[in-house]
Enzyme design. Structure first.
Site, PDB file in Angstrom:
ATOM      1  N   GLU A  74     -10.046   2.229  -4.996  1.00  0.00           N
ATOM      2  CA  GLU A  74      -9.767   3.651  -4.768  1.00  0.00           C
ATOM      3  C   GLU A  74      -8.706   4.220  -5.711  1.00  0.00           C
ATOM      4  O   GLU A  74      -7.746   4.836  -5.270  1.00  0.00           O
ATOM      5  CB  GLU A  74      -9.342   3.857  -3.304  1.00  0.00           C
ATOM      6  CG  GLU A  74     -10.424   3.445  -2.323  1.00  0.00           C
ATOM      7  CD  GLU A  74     -10.022   3.585  -0.863  1.00  0.00           C
ATOM      8  OE1 GLU A  74     -10.875   3.984  -0.072  1.00  0.00           O
ATOM      9  OE2 GLU A  74      -8.869   3.267  -0.512  1.00  0.00           O
TER      10      GLU A  74
ATOM     11  N   ASP B 120       0.862  -1.184   0.000  1.00  0.00           N
ATOM     12  CA  ASP B 120       0.000   0.000   0.000  1.00  0.00           C
ATOM     13  C   ASP B 120       0.895   1.229   0.000  1.00  0.00           C
ATOM     14  O   ASP B 120       2.130   1.112  -0.045  1.00  0.00           O
ATOM     15  CB  ASP B 120      -0.950  -0.017   1.216  1.00  0.00           C
ATOM     16  CG  ASP B 120      -2.309   0.583   0.872  1.00  0.00           C
ATOM     17  OD1 ASP B 120      -2.328   1.744   0.421  1.00  0.00           O
ATOM     18  OD2 ASP B 120      -3.336  -0.103   1.042  1.00  0.00           O
TER      19      ASP B 120
ATOM     20  N   HIS C 173      -3.044   3.065  -4.763  1.00  0.00           N
ATOM     21  CA  HIS C 173      -2.322   2.749  -3.509  1.00  0.00           C
ATOM     22  C   HIS C 173      -0.859   2.383  -3.824  1.00  0.00           C
ATOM     23  O   HIS C 173      -0.316   1.425  -3.280  1.00  0.00           O
ATOM     24  CB  HIS C 173      -3.023   1.614  -2.757  1.00  0.00           C
ATOM     25  CG  HIS C 173      -4.326   2.042  -2.140  1.00  0.00           C
ATOM     26  ND1 HIS C 173      -4.393   2.820  -1.018  1.00  0.00           N
ATOM     27  CD2 HIS C 173      -5.614   1.811  -2.498  1.00  0.00           C
ATOM     28  CE1 HIS C 173      -5.678   3.047  -0.701  1.00  0.00           C
ATOM     29  NE2 HIS C 173      -6.430   2.455  -1.588  1.00  0.00           N
TER      30      HIS C 173
HETATM   31  C1  TNX Z   1     -10.705   1.698   2.411  1.00  0.00           C
HETATM   32  S1  TNX Z   1     -11.350  -1.142   1.785  1.00  0.00           S
HETATM   33  C2  TNX Z   1      -9.614   1.059   1.861  1.00  0.00           C
HETATM   34  C3  TNX Z   1      -8.372   0.941   2.642  1.00  0.00           C
HETATM   35  C4  TNX Z   1      -8.510   1.598   3.984  1.00  0.00           C
HETATM   36  C5  TNX Z   1      -9.868   1.301   4.572  1.00  0.00           C
HETATM   37  C6  TNX Z   1     -10.056   1.820   5.951  1.00  0.00           C
HETATM   38  C7  TNX Z   1     -10.431  -0.761   0.620  1.00  0.00           C
HETATM   39  C8  TNX Z   1     -10.475  -1.632  -0.499  1.00  0.00           C
HETATM   40  N1  TNX Z   1      -9.672   0.351   0.693  1.00  0.00           N
HETATM   41  O1  TNX Z   1      -7.303   1.462   1.915  1.00  0.00           O
HETATM   42  O2  TNX Z   1      -7.497   1.123   4.811  1.00  0.00           O
HETATM   43  O3  TNX Z   1     -10.849   1.868   3.749  1.00  0.00           O
HETATM   44  O4  TNX Z   1     -11.254   1.365   6.533  1.00  0.00           O
END
Ligand code: TNX
Length: 784
Positions: free
Chosen positions: A351, A215, A288
């Protein structure tokens, strides 16, 4: 003390009659030697087996107990030795001849379905049958919970025999995918902790470990061909202290990181295999990606000084969809695949911010060449390329539900984290899917409303909520698509989990609830029953030295406002507790007033309440409430403001419910939140109401990036059409460090009160590299 506690627990589970007879110690003969035994542990197994029949009597495991196992069951036999050896001090020799007394017999029998087992305990011995090693292994986990808790200790316990209740258990899982996830990027955990985590999965009959290895905050897996990934990408210069959105955030200035060598990973994989746990590695692409880009900026689309991130959130850093990047990823995934035998490889896909693609000439050229209409399609193209490479290496991909937005092949499995919709959509489109909704299965959320809960990311996911989760959503029931929902998974993201003890606190015992959700048939599940079994398992965790959350005991409050004032009903989700409370501001203890019936608080006040276990006397975390009676409670509110209903469902209620959010965990629904620059609220009173004071509560300065409003105006009206200015406050009149602002008004009668609030607060976003608006948090509009 412990023994007293256990027999009290026994009463709780079995009712008094039975426990009385069980509590009597029995004399047993072992090798002709009469000794007095302890009583056996009540049968209390989590996850609840499909069928449990209690039989007469007990079996006494002793120094002569052997294990009978054929070749195919040897690894399970060795596991028994390693699991039950340390506390008992027994060797449990493995023999191959059947029909021996005083044995734990492991039988492979094709008649069982995969993972199913039968565990029979009689006075003569233990027999576990299954068609697979997995089935035998899950049988051993049930056997483990028939032992007293001290079987979990790592040093010999001074006991000559270990009594186990006679039972006949037939069992099988409801779902084939039963997972737990762990993020080791935001916080790096050492190999021993990973093994302990895998042990916990195994104990709960969870069979998939989703290991989030990469990440923005650190790359954690050694890749021989690209050493900079760990030399550079595994280390960050510092980490934000407190919450990433705290105002004037502090950084610890300490270089932090770590990674797993390939040799360590092989060891962990073998360890997991013996425990029937498949490790699914996740290498998160194309977003990420900060840590990758810090190590190898050439796989990015922009030239800038990248960094391994020191704070949290979603960053614009993204891999560039070029042939060079795909070749790099193919190399990386081939090393990953060589380490992990899992049929699935997780490729992330969550994301993704596309700004860096938008400003990149080669991206636009690729889109033109491939006929991709937008950046979402480019994202889909990226994942399909990675998928094709992984499929070529004989494995299937899993991705977060965002990958559905691209053109991903049906062979991809979806982890549905943004609610259950992703899974429903995926299943209908012919994908396999795993339920992972944040609402129920994110264990980085708060687990109770106690202000004593340690810092969490946000959200509220009490264990009872997790327990209530139904893997198959109603819309899919009795459809073919339901078969595509393989199971569910709990998650531990570790932005705010900086220690092993905190990690344990966040997952224990919520993962125990998850285990029952995925293992036990939904028709057999009930919170009432589970909550009676849970204390035993929590004791077991404590015996192992683990840090268990007792948040399930935190007092719940149901508040209603009547003509006589506030009526408050207190309760706990857990059985066998007393509740004590105070109204004088002091911390409640066992000498405080005991809660026996609903409280009536005419004017409100500060109520502090704690539950106490009737069995151990332990006092649990505090629930605190500040209530204030005022003329606006229950007024009909019309809002003219931007509201994010996903986060804040009922601001109309929380603004005038008399419940002050000021001493509540912030970001829960007690707060009304407004992302826009202006809020207009019209309060309609049932009759003409005289007003001389208005107080607006807000969240500023104490938490996060929150600010006081920049202006407040009050207007009155008798018909809701014609408005008269009453009072106003400008930024200079509002104390930024306060929790509220008061406006005094010449006593005026009115039917309608209009409140206008302005919020021009902005903050610099390190994620977006620009100033962004700050949401306004209001807790109450007090009218007097
Ligand atoms: C969203 S869940 C994210 C993570 C974060 C998390 C915190 C997901 C696929 N991505 O990068 O750590 O929320 O709750």
């Amino acid at each position: 003390m412990k023994l007293v506690y256990l027999s009290l627990l026994a009463m709780l589970v079995f009712g008094c009659g039975e426990s009385e007879s069980r509590a009597k110690p029995v004399d047993v003969a072992i090798n002709g030697d009469f000794i007095q035994s302890e009583t056996s542990q009540p049968v209390s197994i989590i996850p609840l087996p499909a069928s449990v029949k209690k039989l007469e009597g007990e079996f006494f495991v002793n120094a002569q107990t052997v294990i009978v196992a054929e070749e195919g069951a040897l690894s399970v036999a060795e596991y028994i030795q390693s699991q039950f050896g340390p506390a008992t001090g027994y060797r449990f020799p493995i023999v191959s001849s059947n029909n021996v007394d005083n044995a734990i017999t492991l039988l492979l029998d094709d008649a069982f379905s995969e993972e199913a087992y039968r565990l029979i305990v009689t006075a003569n011995g233990v027999q576990i049958s299954a068609s697979t090693r997995a089935g035998l292994f899950w049988g051993v986990q049930s056997l483990r919970q028939l032992f007293s808790q001290d079987i979990e200790l790592n040093a010999p316990v001074n006991k000559r025999v270990w009594p186990i209740a006679a039972v006949d258990i037939e069992d099988q899982p409801a779902f084939s995918y039963r997972g737990m996830h762990l993020d080791v990027s935001r916080t790096f955990f050492p190999v021993d902790f990973i093994k302990q985590y895998i042990d916990l999965l195994a104990m709960h009959k969870l069979n998939y470990f989703h290991w989030h290895l990469t990440d923005d905050q650190g790359w954690r897996i050694e890749i021989k061909k690209y050493p900079r990934l760990t030399e550079i990408g595994a280390w960050r210069d510092e980490t934000v202290v407190g919450h990433t959105y705290d105002r004037d955030g502090l950084y610890d200035g300490q270089k932090l990181g770590g990674f797993y060598t390939q040799a360590e990973i092989r060891g962990i994989v073998a360890y997991a295999q013996q425990r029937q746990v498949t490790i699914i590695p996740e290498v998160d692409v194309p977003g990420h990606a900060s840590a990758i880009l810090k190590a190898y900026p050439e796989y990015g689309c922009v030239s800038k000084e990248f960094s391994v991130q020191a704070n949290f959130g979603v960053f614009p850093e993204v891999l560039c969809p070029t042939e060079k990047t795909f070749a790099f990823l193919e190399d990386v995934f081939s090393e990953v695949i060589a380490l992990f035998p899992s049929p699935y490889i997780h490729v992330g896909g969550d994301e993704v911010k596309t700004v860096q693609w938008q400003n990149c000439a080669s991206c636009n050229a690729i889109m033109a060449e491939k006929g991709l209409k937008d950046y979402l399609a480019l994202q889909g193209y990226f994942i399909s390329r990675v998928e094709a490479a992984i499929n070529k290496m004989g494995r299937k991909i899993i991705g977060w539900d965002e990958i559905l937005e691209g053109n991903v092949a049906p062979s991809a499995t979806i982890t549905s984290w943004r609610g259950i919709e992703g899974a429903i959509h995926a299943a209908k489109a012919g994908h396999d899917a795993i339920m992972a909704p944040g609402s129920h299965l994110y264990f980085d959320h708060y687990q109770s409303r106690s202000v004593e809960e340690p810092l969490a990311i946000h959200g509220l996911t009490p264990i009872r909520e997790t327990y209530s989760f139904e893997v198959i959503p109603e819309v899919l029931q009795n459809t073919d698509a339901a078969k595509r929902i393989l199971g569910a998974q709990g998650h531990l993201w570790t932005e705010y989990v900086r220690s092993q003890a905190k990690a344990e606190y966040m997952i224990l015992p919520r993962m125990s609830a998850l285990a029952e959700v995925v293992w036990t048939d939904t028709s057999k599940r009930s919170w009432e029953d589970f909550s009676k079994r849970l204390p035993y398992l929590m004791e077991r965790f404590s015996a192992k030295g683990l840090n268990v959350a007792k948040s399930a005991y935190v007092v719940n409050a149901q508040i209603s406002y009547t003509a006589k004032g506030f009526k408050v009903d207190l309760s706990s989700d857990m059985p066998e507790v007393n509740i004590f409370y105070t109204l004088d501001g002091s911390l409640p203890n066992a000498q405080s007033q005991q809660y026996l019936e609903p409280l009536l608080l005419p004017k409100g006040g500060t109520l502090r309440a704690r539950a106490q276990s009737k069995l151990t006397g332990e006092m649990f975390l505090e629930r605190r409430l500040t209530l204030q009676s005022h003329k606006g409670i229950g007024a009909k509110i019309t809002l003219n403001a931007e509201v994010d209903r996903a986060w804040n469902t009922d601001p109309e209620v929380s603004l005038v419910d008399g419940i002050l959010a000021r001493d509540q965990i912030f970001q829960l629904d007690d707060w009304a939140t407004f992302p826009g620059e202006a809020v207009e609220a019209i309060l309609e009173f049932p009759e003409m109401t005289e007003i001389s004071l208005f107080n607006l509560g807000f969240n500023a300065g104490r938490f996060r990036h929150f600010y006081a409003p920049t202006a407040i105006e009050l207007w009155s009206s008798n018909d809701g059409q014609n408005w008269k200015a009453l009072a106003s406050a400008r930024a200079a009149d509002i104390n930024m460090e306060s929790v509220s602002a008061t406006l005094h008004v010449k006593p005026t009668s009115m039917r309608y009160l209009k409140v206008k609030v302005e919020n021009h607060a902005k903050r610099f976003s390190t994620e977006d590299s620009k100033m962004i608006p700050v949401t306004l948090y209001i807790d109450e509009m007090i009218v007097q």
